[in-house]
Design an enzyme around this catalytic site. Sequence first.
Site, PDB file in Angstrom:
ATOM      1  N   HIS A  37      44.597  50.409  -9.618  1.00 58.13           N
ATOM      2  CA  HIS A  37      43.751  50.604  -8.433  1.00 58.13           C
ATOM      3  C   HIS A  37      44.554  51.322  -7.360  1.00 58.13           C
ATOM      4  O   HIS A  37      45.704  50.957  -7.078  1.00 58.13           O
ATOM      5  CB  HIS A  37      43.295  49.262  -7.841  1.00 58.13           C
ATOM      6  CG  HIS A  37      42.401  48.464  -8.736  1.00 58.13           C
ATOM      7  ND1 HIS A  37      41.115  48.844  -9.049  1.00 58.13           N
ATOM      8  CD2 HIS A  37      42.615  47.288  -9.371  1.00 58.13           C
ATOM      9  CE1 HIS A  37      40.574  47.921  -9.848  1.00 58.13           C
ATOM     10  NE2 HIS A  37      41.462  46.976 -10.061  1.00 58.13           N
ATOM     11  N   HIS A  78      46.423  40.009 -13.479  1.00 55.23           N
ATOM     12  CA  HIS A  78      45.663  39.071 -12.697  1.00 55.23           C
ATOM     13  C   HIS A  78      44.899  38.052 -13.564  1.00 55.23           C
ATOM     14  O   HIS A  78      44.334  37.083 -13.039  1.00 55.23           O
ATOM     15  CB  HIS A  78      44.736  39.928 -11.825  1.00 55.23           C
ATOM     16  CG  HIS A  78      43.456  39.404 -11.367  1.00 55.23           C
ATOM     17  ND1 HIS A  78      42.248  40.023 -11.554  1.00 55.23           N
ATOM     18  CD2 HIS A  78      43.194  38.285 -10.665  1.00 55.23           C
ATOM     19  CE1 HIS A  78      41.296  39.343 -11.004  1.00 55.23           C
ATOM     20  NE2 HIS A  78      41.823  38.282 -10.450  1.00 55.23           N
ATOM     21  N   HIS A  90      44.556  45.201 -19.464  1.00 59.02           N
ATOM     22  CA  HIS A  90      43.820  44.137 -18.768  1.00 59.02           C
ATOM     23  C   HIS A  90      42.349  44.229 -19.170  1.00 59.02           C
ATOM     24  O   HIS A  90      41.768  45.310 -19.165  1.00 59.02           O
ATOM     25  CB  HIS A  90      43.998  44.334 -17.261  1.00 59.02           C
ATOM     26  CG  HIS A  90      43.381  43.293 -16.409  1.00 59.02           C
ATOM     27  ND1 HIS A  90      43.059  42.032 -16.853  1.00 59.02           N
ATOM     28  CD2 HIS A  90      43.026  43.310 -15.088  1.00 59.02           C
ATOM     29  CE1 HIS A  90      42.539  41.332 -15.862  1.00 59.02           C
ATOM     30  NE2 HIS A  90      42.508  42.092 -14.785  1.00 59.02           N
ATOM     31  N   ASP A 139      36.432  45.830 -14.805  1.00 62.04           N
ATOM     32  CA  ASP A 139      36.667  47.068 -14.052  1.00 62.04           C
ATOM     33  C   ASP A 139      37.594  48.003 -14.828  1.00 62.04           C
ATOM     34  O   ASP A 139      37.682  49.191 -14.520  1.00 62.04           O
ATOM     35  CB  ASP A 139      37.212  46.789 -12.640  1.00 62.04           C
ATOM     36  CG  ASP A 139      38.358  45.805 -12.598  1.00 62.04           C
ATOM     37  OD1 ASP A 139      38.459  44.950 -13.492  1.00 62.04           O
ATOM     38  OD2 ASP A 139      39.161  45.880 -11.647  1.00 62.04           O
ATOM     39  N   GLU A 146      39.698  42.620 -17.690  1.00 54.41           N
ATOM     40  CA  GLU A 146      38.636  42.500 -16.686  1.00 54.41           C
ATOM     41  C   GLU A 146      37.791  43.769 -16.715  1.00 54.41           C
ATOM     42  O   GLU A 146      38.282  44.870 -16.951  1.00 54.41           O
ATOM     43  CB  GLU A 146      39.225  42.238 -15.284  1.00 54.41           C
ATOM     44  CG  GLU A 146      38.126  41.814 -14.321  1.00 54.41           C
ATOM     45  CD  GLU A 146      38.625  41.186 -13.011  1.00 54.41           C
ATOM     46  OE1 GLU A 146      39.834  41.179 -12.748  1.00 54.41           O
ATOM     47  OE2 GLU A 146      37.757  40.690 -12.250  1.00 54.41           O
ATOM     48  N   ASP A 187      46.794  45.592 -12.611  1.00 54.96           N
ATOM     49  CA  ASP A 187      46.351  45.209 -11.260  1.00 54.96           C
ATOM     50  C   ASP A 187      47.510  45.123 -10.262  1.00 54.96           C
ATOM     51  O   ASP A 187      47.304  45.271  -9.046  1.00 54.96           O
ATOM     52  CB  ASP A 187      45.677  43.831 -11.300  1.00 54.96           C
ATOM     53  CG  ASP A 187      44.204  43.918 -11.678  1.00 54.96           C
ATOM     54  OD1 ASP A 187      43.628  45.022 -11.627  1.00 54.96           O
ATOM     55  OD2 ASP A 187      43.626  42.875 -12.027  1.00 54.96           O
ATOM     56  N   HIS A 200      34.201  40.794  -6.257  1.00 58.70           N
ATOM     57  CA  HIS A 200      34.092  39.337  -6.358  1.00 58.70           C
ATOM     58  C   HIS A 200      34.513  38.603  -5.089  1.00 58.70           C
ATOM     59  O   HIS A 200      35.382  37.733  -5.087  1.00 58.70           O
ATOM     60  CB  HIS A 200      34.704  38.758  -7.638  1.00 58.70           C
ATOM     61  CG  HIS A 200      36.113  39.188  -8.008  1.00 58.70           C
ATOM     62  ND1 HIS A 200      37.185  39.068  -7.168  1.00 58.70           N
ATOM     63  CD2 HIS A 200      36.599  39.690  -9.163  1.00 58.70           C
ATOM     64  CE1 HIS A 200      38.277  39.480  -7.776  1.00 58.70           C
ATOM     65  NE2 HIS A 200      37.947  39.872  -8.990  1.00 58.70           N
ATOM     66  N   TYR A 233      45.118  43.478  -0.653  1.00 58.52           N
ATOM     67  CA  TYR A 233      44.944  43.282  -2.096  1.00 58.52           C
ATOM     68  C   TYR A 233      45.759  42.072  -2.558  1.00 58.52           C
ATOM     69  O   TYR A 233      45.273  41.206  -3.285  1.00 58.52           O
ATOM     70  CB  TYR A 233      45.404  44.560  -2.793  1.00 58.52           C
ATOM     71  CG  TYR A 233      45.200  44.620  -4.278  1.00 58.52           C
ATOM     72  CD1 TYR A 233      44.078  45.239  -4.827  1.00 58.52           C
ATOM     73  CD2 TYR A 233      46.142  44.089  -5.144  1.00 58.52           C
ATOM     74  CE1 TYR A 233      43.908  45.315  -6.190  1.00 58.52           C
ATOM     75  CE2 TYR A 233      45.971  44.159  -6.509  1.00 58.52           C
ATOM     76  CZ  TYR A 233      44.857  44.782  -7.030  1.00 58.52           C
ATOM     77  OH  TYR A 233      44.691  44.849  -8.392  1.00 58.52           O
TER      78      TYR A 233
HETATM   79 FE1  FEO Z   1      41.788  42.034 -12.589  1.00 52.41          FE
HETATM   80 FE2  FEO Z   1      41.329  45.307 -11.552  1.00 52.41          FE
HETATM   81  O1  FEO Z   1      40.985  43.721 -12.521  1.00 52.41           O
END
Ligand code: FEO
Length: 400
Positions: free
Chosen positions: A225, A145, A78, A82, A80, A164, A24, A192
């Site tokens: 991540h 996040h 989370h 991903d 999101e 995240d 994004h 990041y």
């Molecule tokens: Fe806020 Fe890795 O997603």
Amino acid sequence: MTAVAVKDDIYWVGAVDWNVRDFHGYSTDRGTTYNAYLVKDQKVALFDTVKHNFKSELIHNIHQILDPTSIDYLIVNHVEMDHSGSLPEMVELVKPEKIFCSANGKRALLSHFHREDWPLEVVKTGDEISLGSRTVQFIETKMLHWPDSMFSYLKEDRLLISSDAFGQHLATSERFDDQLALDELMGHAAKYYANILLVFSPLVQKLLAEVTAMGLDLEMIAPDHGPIWRTHPDRIIAAYDRWSRQEARAKAVVVYDTMWHSTEKMANAVSTGLAREGMDVRLMSARLCHRSDILTEILDAKAVILGSATLNNNIMPRMADIITYTKGLRPKGKVGAAFGSYGWSGEAVKHLNAALADIGIEQVHDGVRIKNVPDHGAYQQCIDLGMAVGRAAREALAKA
Ligand code: FEO
């Protein structure tokens, strides 16, 4: 791709996305990973899933440890995509007894997947569940996040699964911090933070205080991540404290776009002035540098100077991109100024000064506008601007 033991009966079962280059708007030049963690106990739990197109890697990795249908609990730290993109397939395959999530997580799951029939169970900060020999404690981390985000802390293992937070967009074959060059890893963690979490810095400060007050004993931090902080969790926590306080140093970022190189010449002269005042300078063309690399440099800079040629009574479009992006991430405590060349109307500096105010950067010089090509005197004006900003930055740092 293979499952990797993190601790006894705790496995990384995620996916490495070597080729993703945009997240994004963030340039993921080194790809990323979507980490998911499998914990084998009397109850088997899977913490998060992976992006949808990596679901077979996730299932394959789980199969190396156990039959996925033996998973009892899914934990959604989370929502999101991903991390939740493979959730529908996992729910279908696993038929979990429970899916744990925060209250915001439940709302987000329902509005993403529209499955009222899923066995969602809401948890809040301090709630605990037992997996048998292990206790999982949940900590809501709103806006880190997304509003739904939470941590899962495995008490007996002293392992924080941090979603995240504390992550890096970095695809590697290695899964742990001590298998990589620490400076490089910290650079990815800084990028990041600058591009994802900077805007939430006050909440990061609050969370760090909350985690300290809870007395969590952290041996390892396993983010969703990048590599797992097995050896240096203290380093990333200290860095988050520094970054969320927006601690700056004698560093200046000059961001500019030019039409026929006049504004570029001005940018070089501004940089000369900054360097004369002892500033560590980053001269970054908005045309050549990605916005997320520019924000990474802004993270610990005290000064931000914007330059643009005038185009159609306005600024160059790439500068508008950088300004919009920077404003959204809300850097604090910076000083700055603006400059630019023009052909006839010359509104760019006025717009850039307004942008500085809009972002929240203290303007410490009126700015320099030069018609067409800078001459000897114009170079000196730009050097003087750089020196003025450099002095203002140093004075502000001395007061801090
Ligand atoms: Fe806020 Fe890795 O997603």
